[in-house]
Design a protein around this motif. Structure first.
Motif, PDB file in Angstrom:
ATOM      1  N   SER A 302       0.840  -1.200   0.000  1.00  0.00           N
ATOM      2  CA  SER A 302       0.000   0.000   0.000  1.00  0.00           C
ATOM      3  C   SER A 302       0.865   1.236   0.000  1.00  0.00           C
ATOM      4  O   SER A 302       0.599   2.203  -0.720  1.00  0.00           O
ATOM      5  CB  SER A 302      -0.907   0.049   1.235  1.00  0.00           C
ATOM      6  OG  SER A 302      -1.330  -1.212   1.571  1.00  0.00           O
ATOM      7  N   ALA A 303       1.956   1.170   0.832  1.00  0.00           N
ATOM      8  CA  ALA A 303       2.858   2.325   0.887  1.00  0.00           C
ATOM      9  C   ALA A 303       3.485   2.549  -0.484  1.00  0.00           C
ATOM     10  O   ALA A 303       3.592   3.696  -0.954  1.00  0.00           O
ATOM     11  CB  ALA A 303       3.938   2.067   1.925  1.00  0.00           C
ATOM     12  N   SER A 304       3.848   1.450  -1.135  1.00  0.00           N
ATOM     13  CA  SER A 304       4.469   1.549  -2.454  1.00  0.00           C
ATOM     14  C   SER A 304       3.490   2.148  -3.463  1.00  0.00           C
ATOM     15  O   SER A 304       3.835   3.037  -4.239  1.00  0.00           O
ATOM     16  CB  SER A 304       4.929   0.157  -2.887  1.00  0.00           C
ATOM     17  OG  SER A 304       4.826   0.001  -4.258  1.00  0.00           O
ATOM     18  N   LEU A 305       2.235   1.674  -3.413  1.00  0.00           N
ATOM     19  CA  LEU A 305       1.215   2.198  -4.339  1.00  0.00           C
ATOM     20  C   LEU A 305       1.004   3.699  -4.115  1.00  0.00           C
ATOM     21  O   LEU A 305       0.989   4.488  -5.070  1.00  0.00           O
ATOM     22  CB  LEU A 305      -0.105   1.471  -4.100  1.00  0.00           C
ATOM     23  CG  LEU A 305      -0.446   0.343  -5.049  1.00  0.00           C
ATOM     24  CD1 LEU A 305      -1.818  -0.212  -4.728  1.00  0.00           C
ATOM     25  CD2 LEU A 305      -0.426   0.808  -6.511  1.00  0.00           C
ATOM     26  N   ALA A 306       0.884   4.041  -2.823  1.00  0.00           N
ATOM     27  CA  ALA A 306       0.644   5.445  -2.497  1.00  0.00           C
ATOM     28  C   ALA A 306       1.780   6.295  -3.046  1.00  0.00           C
ATOM     29  O   ALA A 306       1.558   7.357  -3.656  1.00  0.00           O
ATOM     30  CB  ALA A 306       0.553   5.600  -0.984  1.00  0.00           C
ATOM     31  N   HIS A 307       2.995   5.782  -2.886  1.00  0.00           N
ATOM     32  CA  HIS A 307       4.169   6.535  -3.336  1.00  0.00           C
ATOM     33  C   HIS A 307       4.199   6.674  -4.855  1.00  0.00           C
ATOM     34  O   HIS A 307       4.378   7.750  -5.405  1.00  0.00           O
ATOM     35  CB  HIS A 307       5.417   5.812  -2.829  1.00  0.00           C
ATOM     36  CG  HIS A 307       6.680   6.513  -3.173  1.00  0.00           C
ATOM     37  ND1 HIS A 307       7.305   6.340  -4.381  1.00  0.00           N
ATOM     38  CD2 HIS A 307       7.413   7.415  -2.481  1.00  0.00           C
ATOM     39  CE1 HIS A 307       8.389   7.095  -4.413  1.00  0.00           C
ATOM     40  NE2 HIS A 307       8.480   7.751  -3.262  1.00  0.00           N
ATOM     41  N   GLU A 308       3.987   5.550  -5.523  1.00  0.00           N
ATOM     42  CA  GLU A 308       4.114   5.542  -6.990  1.00  0.00           C
ATOM     43  C   GLU A 308       2.986   6.302  -7.681  1.00  0.00           C
ATOM     44  O   GLU A 308       3.188   6.892  -8.734  1.00  0.00           O
ATOM     45  CB  GLU A 308       4.124   4.090  -7.500  1.00  0.00           C
ATOM     46  CG  GLU A 308       5.259   3.247  -6.970  1.00  0.00           C
ATOM     47  CD  GLU A 308       6.620   3.814  -7.330  1.00  0.00           C
ATOM     48  OE1 GLU A 308       6.996   3.724  -8.498  1.00  0.00           O
ATOM     49  OE2 GLU A 308       7.289   4.360  -6.428  1.00  0.00           O
ATOM     50  N   LEU A 309       1.784   6.256  -7.061  1.00  0.00           N
ATOM     51  CA  LEU A 309       0.645   6.924  -7.718  1.00  0.00           C
ATOM     52  C   LEU A 309       0.679   8.437  -7.516  1.00  0.00           C
ATOM     53  O   LEU A 309       0.023   9.179  -8.255  1.00  0.00           O
ATOM     54  CB  LEU A 309      -0.680   6.364  -7.166  1.00  0.00           C
ATOM     55  CG  LEU A 309      -1.024   4.946  -7.612  1.00  0.00           C
ATOM     56  CD1 LEU A 309      -2.308   4.487  -6.966  1.00  0.00           C
ATOM     57  CD2 LEU A 309      -1.173   4.871  -9.142  1.00  0.00           C
ATOM     58  N   ASN A 310       1.435   8.819  -6.515  1.00  0.00           N
ATOM     59  CA  ASN A 310       1.509  10.244  -6.198  1.00  0.00           C
ATOM     60  C   ASN A 310       1.878  11.087  -7.406  1.00  0.00           C
ATOM     61  O   ASN A 310       1.249  12.113  -7.685  1.00  0.00           O
ATOM     62  CB  ASN A 310       2.566  10.425  -5.108  1.00  0.00           C
ATOM     63  CG  ASN A 310       2.119  11.495  -4.151  1.00  0.00           C
ATOM     64  OD1 ASN A 310       0.935  11.853  -4.124  1.00  0.00           O
ATOM     65  ND2 ASN A 310       3.052  12.026  -3.412  1.00  0.00           N
TER      66      ASN A 310
END
Ligand code: ADP
Length: 524
Positions: A302-310
């Motif tokens: 989730s942290a990775s998704l949040a980071h990448e989608l930012n």
């Protein structure tokens, strides 16, 4: 015979020896005297046999032979002395009878002694083996019972002979069958470990006490082993100690091959309560750990998704108001609006790709490897970053060796580059770098690897974080997640590549990507 000191002290043994020795010598002397110096005609020399028997009580085997020889010599001396000149058949016959009696007696005595000695040594070996068995039985840390199953075996064999081989049928037909069988087992001996395991009452000699709690079923299994002529019964059973403590024990019974030896069957019990408890706790801990690592993986994802989608969502948020502004113009600037819309579509597509890729990682399916031209990929990436670069007034220098291709997952490598360039911009903005410049170079590191370097003119990597640069959640930014570099590193490593970061001697930070040229496209 010969020297027998049993049950007597050394003093009394000496007296005994002396008495027999003297008696033997005296008798021999008397016989010699009568035989030599008197006219008594008879088989007096045969009495040397008695002297020999007396001597045998005190002398060893060789001593006995020596005595017999001496007595034989005495017989011959007497004969020679009395019949030197007038020997007759009668007295010569008596001489041979006396010598033969001596010889036979000596041989018999020696044979008897040998038999006695071998019996003694056999007995000693038997005692020694019994002693060894006893000391193992008593001293081992395994709880042991010596039980007499002979009566039980005979009973079961009678029932078998009568035509019933299945003990469960017998137990169903007769409710007293199990109790009858139990009452036929006697405990012959119990060791210390058994007493420690179940207590002195439960582990006592005599009738078998019922300390096994596991019900009739397991006992019936044991009976069936006897009926079937099996040799081993082994199972985990519950036992109760004198203090009402329930224990899980491994019960093992080894039946002898010889039916006559059923009166001495060794039964062992090993306490496995703690081991089973430890195994259960271990299994529970493993389940907990699996749950925890799943939660961590989901958290990291989730942290990775949040980071990448930012980044793509941020770009959409910038382009959407721009699009509205172009449309609000009078007349609306349709071609500019179209460009903004295309950018929005492109960023939304990238966001969708990122989600797809992350889902692929979650479901363990690999992304699609394709042969990517590095110059194209870097151009595309910089086009995506155009807005960011423009807003932060960052100039970009690109030095790419022409026509380098590498087999990789396009979106993955693009994400890595976007991360590195975004970090470089942020470092230069936060570090108030006078001139913001990013240099991207790509060449062949060696014949097997492509190398891409992203260098900036920022303050360089903070010494505090240099060693843990790629550790998740390590960040120096107030709103940072600390996930970007760790995602980039694991993404590249999954493709056989590498990521490293260091400070350039001329200032600024350098991040270096390495990717193998030789990744198999067929793996895609
Ligand atoms: P985040 O950007 O969320 O902090 P990253 O994993 O991308 O997470 O970066 C971790 C840390 O590495 C940053 O907080 C920063 O201190 C350092 N860092 C990354 N790139 C650079 C760079 N180009 N210059 C200086 N420091 C950097």
């Amino acid at each position: 015979m010969f020297r027998t000191y049993a049950a007597r002290g050394p003093g009394s043994a000496l007296h005994h020896d002396l008495a027999f020795g003297v008696a033997s010598a005296a008798l021999a002397g008397v016989v010699f005297f009568i035989d030599t110096f008197t006219n008594i005609e008879g088989a007096i020399a045969v009495l040397y046999v008695i002297a020999t028997l007396l001597a045998a009580q005190v002398v060893s085997q060789s001593g006995l032979i020596a005595c017999a020889c001496i007595f034989a010599v005495l017989v011959m001396i007497s004969y020679g002395y009395t019949h030197f000149s007038n020997y007759d058949l009668q007295s010569t016959t008596r001489l041979f009878v006396a010598l033969a009696a001596l010889l036979v007696t000596t041989v018999l005595l020696i044979k008897t002694e040998r038999a006695r000695l071998s019996l003694l040594s056999l007995n000693a070996a038997l005692k020694e083996s019994e002693f060894r068995y006893r000391s193992i039985f008593d001293q081992t840390r395994v709880a042991l019972w010596e039980r007499d199953y002979s009566s039980l075996r005979s009973y079961l064999m009678e029932l078998k002979a009568a035509g019933e081989c299945n003990v469960r049928n017998l137990a169903r037909a007769d409710p007293k069958f199990v109790d009858e069988c139990l009452s036929r087992i006697m405990v012959v001996a119990v060791n210390e470990a058994a007493r420690e395991l179940l207590g002195p009452q439960s582990a006592s000699v005599g009738e078998l006490r019922k300390s096994i709690l596991s019900g009739h079923e397991k006992f019936l299994d044991l009976l069936q082993v006897i009926v079937d002529g099996g040799r081993v019964y082994e199972d985990k059973v519950e036992a109760r100690s004198d203090t009402d403590e329930e224990k899980l024990v491994l019960l093992s019974v080894k039946f002898p091959e010889d039916p006559d030896a059923f009166d001495r069957v060794v039964v062992s019990m090993v306490d496995v309560t703690q081991r089973e408890l430890a195994l259960k706790t271990l299994a529970e801990a493993q389940a907990e750990l699996a749950k925890a690592s799943k939660a961590t993986a989901i958290g990291a994802m989730s942290a990775s998704l949040a980071h990448e989608l930012n980044q793509p969502l941020g770009a959409v948020l910038v382009n959407a108001p721009t699009l509205l502004r172009w449309l609000d113009r009078d007349p609306p600037d349709i071609s500019a609006a179209r460009r903004s819309t295309e950018r929005i579509i492109r960023d939304a597509q990238r966001a969708s790709e990122i989600i797809k890729n992350t889902r692929g990682l979650l479901s363990q399916t690999a992304g699609r490897l394709e042969l990517v031209r590095i110059d194209d990929l870097i151009d595309e990436t910089l086009a995506l970053m155009e807005h960011e670069l423009h807003r932060s007034v960052t100039s970009i220098v690109v030095q790419i060796a022409p026509s380098i291709t590498v087999p990789t997952v396009r979106i993955e490598l693009q994400q890595v580059l976007i991360n590195l360039i975004t970090n470089a911009i942020q470092a230069m903005v936060e570090g108030n770098a006078e001139q913001r410049m990013i240099t991207v170079t790509a060449d062949a590191h060696d014949s097997a690897h492509l190398r891409i370097k992203v260098r900036d003119s920022g303050p360089g990597i903070d010494a505090k974080i240099l060693k843990t640069l790629f550790t998740p959640f390590k960040t120096t930014k107030p709103t940072g997640l600390g996930m970007g570099l760790s995602i980039c590193k694991s993404t590249l490593e999954a493709r056989g590549g590498r990521l490293s970061g260091y400070n350039d001697d001329r200032g600024g930070a350098v991040f270096e990507i390495e990717l193998p040229f030789g990744a198999e496209l067929a793996d895609a």
